[in-house]
Scaffold this active site. Structure first.
Site, PDB file in Angstrom:
ATOM      1  N   LYS A 191     -57.695 -33.536  62.683  1.00  0.00           N
ATOM      2  CA  LYS A 191     -57.637 -34.792  61.930  1.00  0.00           C
ATOM      3  C   LYS A 191     -56.623 -35.720  62.602  1.00  0.00           C
ATOM      4  CE  LYS A 191     -56.632 -32.786  57.900  1.00  0.00           C
ATOM      5  NZ  LYS A 191     -56.498 -31.415  58.437  1.00  0.00           N
TER       6      LYS A 191
ATOM      7  N   HIS B 122     -52.378 -36.832  52.092  1.00  0.00           N
ATOM      8  CA  HIS B 122     -51.060 -36.191  52.172  1.00  0.00           C
ATOM      9  C   HIS B 122     -50.114 -36.727  51.126  1.00  0.00           C
ATOM     10  CE1 HIS B 122     -52.821 -35.365  56.090  1.00  0.00           C
ATOM     11  NE2 HIS B 122     -52.108 -34.281  56.062  1.00  0.00           N
TER      12      HIS B 122
ATOM     13  N   ASP C 217     -50.649 -33.421  63.710  1.00  0.00           N
ATOM     14  CA  ASP C 217     -51.769 -32.553  64.057  1.00  0.00           C
ATOM     15  C   ASP C 217     -52.143 -32.725  65.524  1.00  0.00           C
ATOM     16  OD1 ASP C 217     -51.864 -31.638  61.489  1.00  0.00           O
ATOM     17  OD2 ASP C 217     -53.620 -32.775  60.882  1.00  0.00           O
TER      18      ASP C 217
ATOM     19  N   GLY D  72     -52.021 -29.294  57.906  1.00  0.00           N
ATOM     20  CA  GLY D  72     -51.123 -28.933  56.824  1.00  0.00           C
ATOM     21  C   GLY D  72     -51.883 -28.273  55.695  1.00  0.00           C
ATOM     22  N   SER D  73     -51.207 -27.457  54.920  1.00  0.00           N
ATOM     23  CA  SER D  73     -51.821 -26.895  53.723  1.00  0.00           C
ATOM     24  C   SER D  73     -51.705 -27.900  52.579  1.00  0.00           C
ATOM     25  CB  SER D  73     -51.161 -25.567  53.373  1.00  0.00           C
ATOM     26  OG  SER D  73     -51.464 -24.624  54.376  1.00  0.00           O
ATOM     27  N   GLY D  74     -52.278 -27.541  51.440  1.00  0.00           N
ATOM     28  CA  GLY D  74     -52.295 -28.466  50.309  1.00  0.00           C
ATOM     29  C   GLY D  74     -53.617 -29.205  50.204  1.00  0.00           C
ATOM     30  N   HIS D  75     -54.541 -28.923  51.147  1.00  0.00           N
ATOM     31  CA  HIS D  75     -55.864 -29.563  51.137  1.00  0.00           C
ATOM     32  C   HIS D  75     -56.963 -28.572  50.766  1.00  0.00           C
ATOM     33  CE1 HIS D  75     -53.737 -32.726  53.106  1.00  0.00           C
ATOM     34  NE2 HIS D  75     -53.561 -32.041  54.213  1.00  0.00           N
TER      35      HIS D  75
END
Ligand SMILES: Nc1ncnc2c1ncn2[C@@H]1O[C@H](COP(=O)(O)OP(=O)(O)O)[C@@H](O)[C@H]1O
Ligand SMILES: Nc1ncnc2c1ncn2[C@@H]1O[C@H](COP(=O)(O)OP(=O)(O)O)[C@@H](O)[C@H]1O
Ligand SMILES: [Mg+2]
Ligand SMILES: [Mg+2]
Ligand SMILES: [Mg+2]
Ligand SMILES: [Mg+2]
Lengths: 327, 207, 327, 207
Positions: free
Chosen positions: C104, C215, C109, C53-56
């Site tokens: 991860k 998350h 994922d 996911g993005s946001g990391h």
């Protein structure tokens, strides 16, 4: 106040100890933590020393190392360092080529560096950075603030000093870079100075501050929260109008986070700002995106545009080995 | 120059303690139009002075004032450190050059105020500590030798602080706010007033 | 919600465009922004692909480049990428040496990479990272989460792949590094997912969440806000107990910010954590401090300890040229 | 396998629209015990299905279901993407292999549920979408052919969602919360229920 701290009086000391330990290969800490200096000194070159209040990390200690600063003097949070810090840093790193102080244009920074220069032995010179277009030069006798553009001056002059440029050359180069560099900042939230314990200002959920500096001070105008494109447009317009660069000019675009803004948003702002600046005829030849000149935990960012020529581009590209910038 | 009296020591102590007690107020004034550190800065400096008070008081008066100035310069930082530091350094310097207290009080205070103005490249009317220090100097001159001198100085200082509120700052951090600096009292003007009032109160108590 | 965005649906796309433009010397964007890949490919080596996911940010796209990943697949914010992204990334970068997926340990994922592996042509292998000690392995069949330790696996395996290690060697190395790596996170504030518009959880002014992932999910326990030393002590104890390394072991200490925590606090936490780990007999031989594996704008941090040996130390030190890590 | 009827198209449309309408609720359930994206994920997938609905409906039924599955896999992401994707892919696959609707409904649904379970390595009782899908499957089996089948499926689905609240999650993101996952309804269970209810409502409207 939600911070990783033990006691408000120890924030700076503990953080500096951590910084010095984490980067022991690059830097060491002076006695009483008065300054951070390169581990490996080169006393034949012009010594570059900067400093200022803390809370802007990685500025300036994160820029100490090969190709950039020789030493940095960290003041208390948002408080200029004292003259003794600066004098002792100069003693620790300077040789016969003299010392160049790089000072952001704030009353406190200027006066403390000035007192240091009065006391320090050997040749000294000072560059004052004043890149913030949010402050209209004409109205306020103190002039514009020095903000994120300082990083660019430090990098480019640092590379020149590393290559052996003399003090006068470094001063002239730094002034040239500063004169071609403009920044503007916006805050979505206030920051909280640890010793104060409360946010410096209060912003509504639908408000932002346009034209802030990097000390958590309120900006020039409080306006309604806007979309990224509208924000970028106001900032790039102010910057580009003030730069008034001929079409086709090459520039470095720095999108700088203030500490509480995540990378995903900085790249989004970069995308908007780059597009707008290119529409104005600039060519974005170099880029830097990240939180380099911060205001503690403030959510917000600044845009900086610095016009490049062949010489300054090469100096920007020259190797640098510091905690925060490495290439 | 003789070693300062116990009065000097107690005045310095009272002034420093008064500033330390005012630190939260000074910080909150600085949050409004500055960066929120004036209280912390002054507190740090005054604590350092208190920590050295015995050593300071053991010096001749001129050296004692210079030591206070140096201590403030080395510990306060920010704009107020060099300014208050220069104030006391210059006061001590004046006393080293044939000035004497209490006769030359206005002269000595004037040298100190000039040093602030020179270091800050600033004048009265720019919404800074000078907007308290300069009016106080005027009163020291005009009311010199009068029995109500202390009372008049106190009134001057208090009124002068309030008069900074409507000013627009053109020096210091507050100047970056432009017109938004109007309507707030200047933090440095307030700290100057606190110092002046503390010294006056100490002198009154001994009178 | 105070963010630099235009429309919640465009956050990822605009940010990726900015990232690709700012780092055009290092990376290019795949069609429909399905992946970010190295600009200069080397198809003779094992191709390392990660994603999530993005946001990391900067994870994972910021780690694409020489010495680290060959491609990264960004999903929507906190949402695993889809199999087509992964398959197309593999097609774009892989050669005969095969593809290594670094994943991860999250249900989403794992399943998306698994479907991709089922579809992809050529040899593939997968390493699943699960370094988060906040999740007790025994109780939950899904096992531990993969968090900031993933960066260390990507760096060390990336260096080995660059040196020509084959697929089996890369897998064994990655599993070895993962097995010697432990992390734990703490949140002082929630993050706000742009599409949700409100914070994922609400925390009181005097509360924090211990044992959070990356998350924005709530942690294992909500506790009273504590001083940095107390927080570092709980985290280092959990990590060191779980690692159970012999005294004198060399380790890498990563202090990772979650996006809303400024550098000054990260170094303060580093200072505390390093001291405590050394008291437990570890020798901190390498360090990394910064916001590398973030949770949007969350204020908080994680500590990661990874045991090093001569081989992994050399691989950690090996040159890397990515947007976020360079040396 | 024949091209699906208008009924199929309108059922898919109704189900997709219902999920889209429920997105805020699904997101807020996922904020409580997950990462706050389930509504957005499902919305993105359902919008993609709606965007392709004409093309989907032009296919034979088995291919149409597989196209739905593929579309979900390629657009939803997260855990729910592969799971719902596998569900529809397996349903289509079952219909490609000698199964027919409506007679083999329970069989086809069973294959789809098994695919979710296989992909997720999960079983009933772990606080996931399976805690709605499996009870619905049971009802499809036990009440097959009964006149009140649809009504019983609806009751089953609704009750099953509520029964996820007291469960402790051992799969998916919520499992990382440990005991803190107890007391909240599972977002994927809710989205499964929304899908089931929408299809049932569509069938009732046509009955
Ligand atoms: N140039 C100047 N001349 C005189 N006083 C000044 C000047 N600049 C700042 N000051 C005084 O210093 C005060 C601020 O001090 P402080 O907050 O400690 O330093 P800083 O502004 O560096 O944070 C102001 O309120 C003002 O009274
Ligand atoms: N292993 C699994 N088996 C079955 N269902 C699962 C599994 N993991 C997650 N789920 C379902 O997926 C839902 C979460 O979906 P979503 O929020 O879209 O993805 P993510 O958890 O990746 O953010 C959960 O509520 C649960 O019902
Ligand atoms: Mg200050
Ligand atoms: Mg101040
Ligand atoms: Mg998700
Ligand atoms: Mg989710």
């Amino acid at each position: 106040m939600k911070k990783f701290i033990n006691a408000v009086d120890n924030v700076l000391g503990e953080s500096l100890d951590g910084f010095a330990a984490a980067h022991a290969d690059l830097v060491t800490l002076g006695a009483e933590r008065k300054f951070v200096r390169r581990r490996e000194l080169n006393r034949s070159k012009v010594a570059l020393i900067s400093g200022g209040g803390s809370g802007h990390e990685p500025l300036h200690a994160g820029f100490v190392g090969h190709g950039m600063l020789d030493a940095a003097c960290p003041g208390q949070v948002f408080t200029s360092p004292t003259p003794d810090q600066i004098v002792e840093a100069a003693q620790a790193v300077a040789g016969d080529a003299g010392v160049l102080f790089i000072v952001k244009n704030y009353a406190g920074d200027r006066m403390n560096f000035e007192m240091a220069a009065e006391i320090a032995e050997g040749r000294t010179a000072t560059i004052v950075t004043d890149d913030d277009v949010a402050v209209e030069k004409s109205t306020y006798s103190i002039g514009r603030r020095g903000v994120a553009g300082t990083l660019i001056v430090e990098k480019i002059v640092g590379a020149a000093a590393e290559k052996g440029a003399d003090l006068a050359t470094c001063v002239a180069l730094g002034e040239r870079v500063n004169a071609r560099t403009r920044s503007m900042g916006v805050a979505l939230t206030s920051c909280t100075v640890p010793a104060a314990g409360t946010p410096t200002f209060a912003l509504g959920e639908d408000e932002m501050e346009m034209g802030v500096g990097i000390h958590g001070e309120p900006g020039r105008r409080r306006v309604k929260l806007a979309q990224a494109d509208a924000i970028a447009s106001e900032m790039t317009t102010a910057i580009a109008d003030d730069l008034a660069a001929p079409a086709g000019s090459e520039a470095l675009l720095l999108v700088n986070g203030f500490g509480g803004t995540p990378t995903i948003e900085l790249y989004l702002m970069y995308n908007a700002a780059r597009r707008m600046l290119e529409q104005r005829g600039l060519r974005i030849a170099r880029s830097l995106v990240g939180s380099y000149v911060t205001s503690l935990d403030m959510a917000g960012c600044s845009l900086t545009v610095s016009l490049l020529d062949a010489e300054t581009t090469a100096l920007w590209d020259a190797p640098v080995r510091t905690a925060a910038l490495k290439w | 120059m003789s070693v300062p009296s116990e009065t000097f020591k107690s005045l310095v102590k009272a002034a420093a303690e008064q500033v330390i007690a005012s630190a939260p107020e000074l910080t909150s004034l600085d949050q409004a139009i500055g960066d929120g550190d004036h209280g912390t800065n002054m507190k740090r400096g005054c604590e350092a002075v208190l920590g050295k008070l015995d050593a300071i008081s053991a010096q001749p008066l001129d050296e004692a004032l210079k030591m206070i100035g140096k201590t403030l310069v080395m510990t306060v930082g920010g704009a107020s450190g060099p300014l208050y530091g220069s104030f006391f350094l210059a006061a001590g310097e004046a006393l080293s050059h044939d000035k004497h207290l209490p006769d030359d009080l206005a002269d000595v205070f004037g040298s100190a105020v000039n040093a602030v103005s020179a270091r800050g490249r600033s004048q009265v009317g720019e919404k800074t500590m000078l907007d308290v220090l300069v009016p106080v100097l005027e009163t020291l001159k005009t009311a010199a030798g009068q029995p109500d001198l202390i009372a008049r100085v106190r009134t001057t200082a208090t009124e002068a602080v309030e008069r900074t509120a409507p000013m627009q700052a053109t020096k210091g951090r507050a100047s970056f706010l432009g017109a938004r600096s109007v309507g707030h009292v200047d933090p440095g003007a307030r700290s100057s007033c606190v110092l002046v009032q503390a010294v006056c109160a100490g002198l009154e108590a001994r009178a």
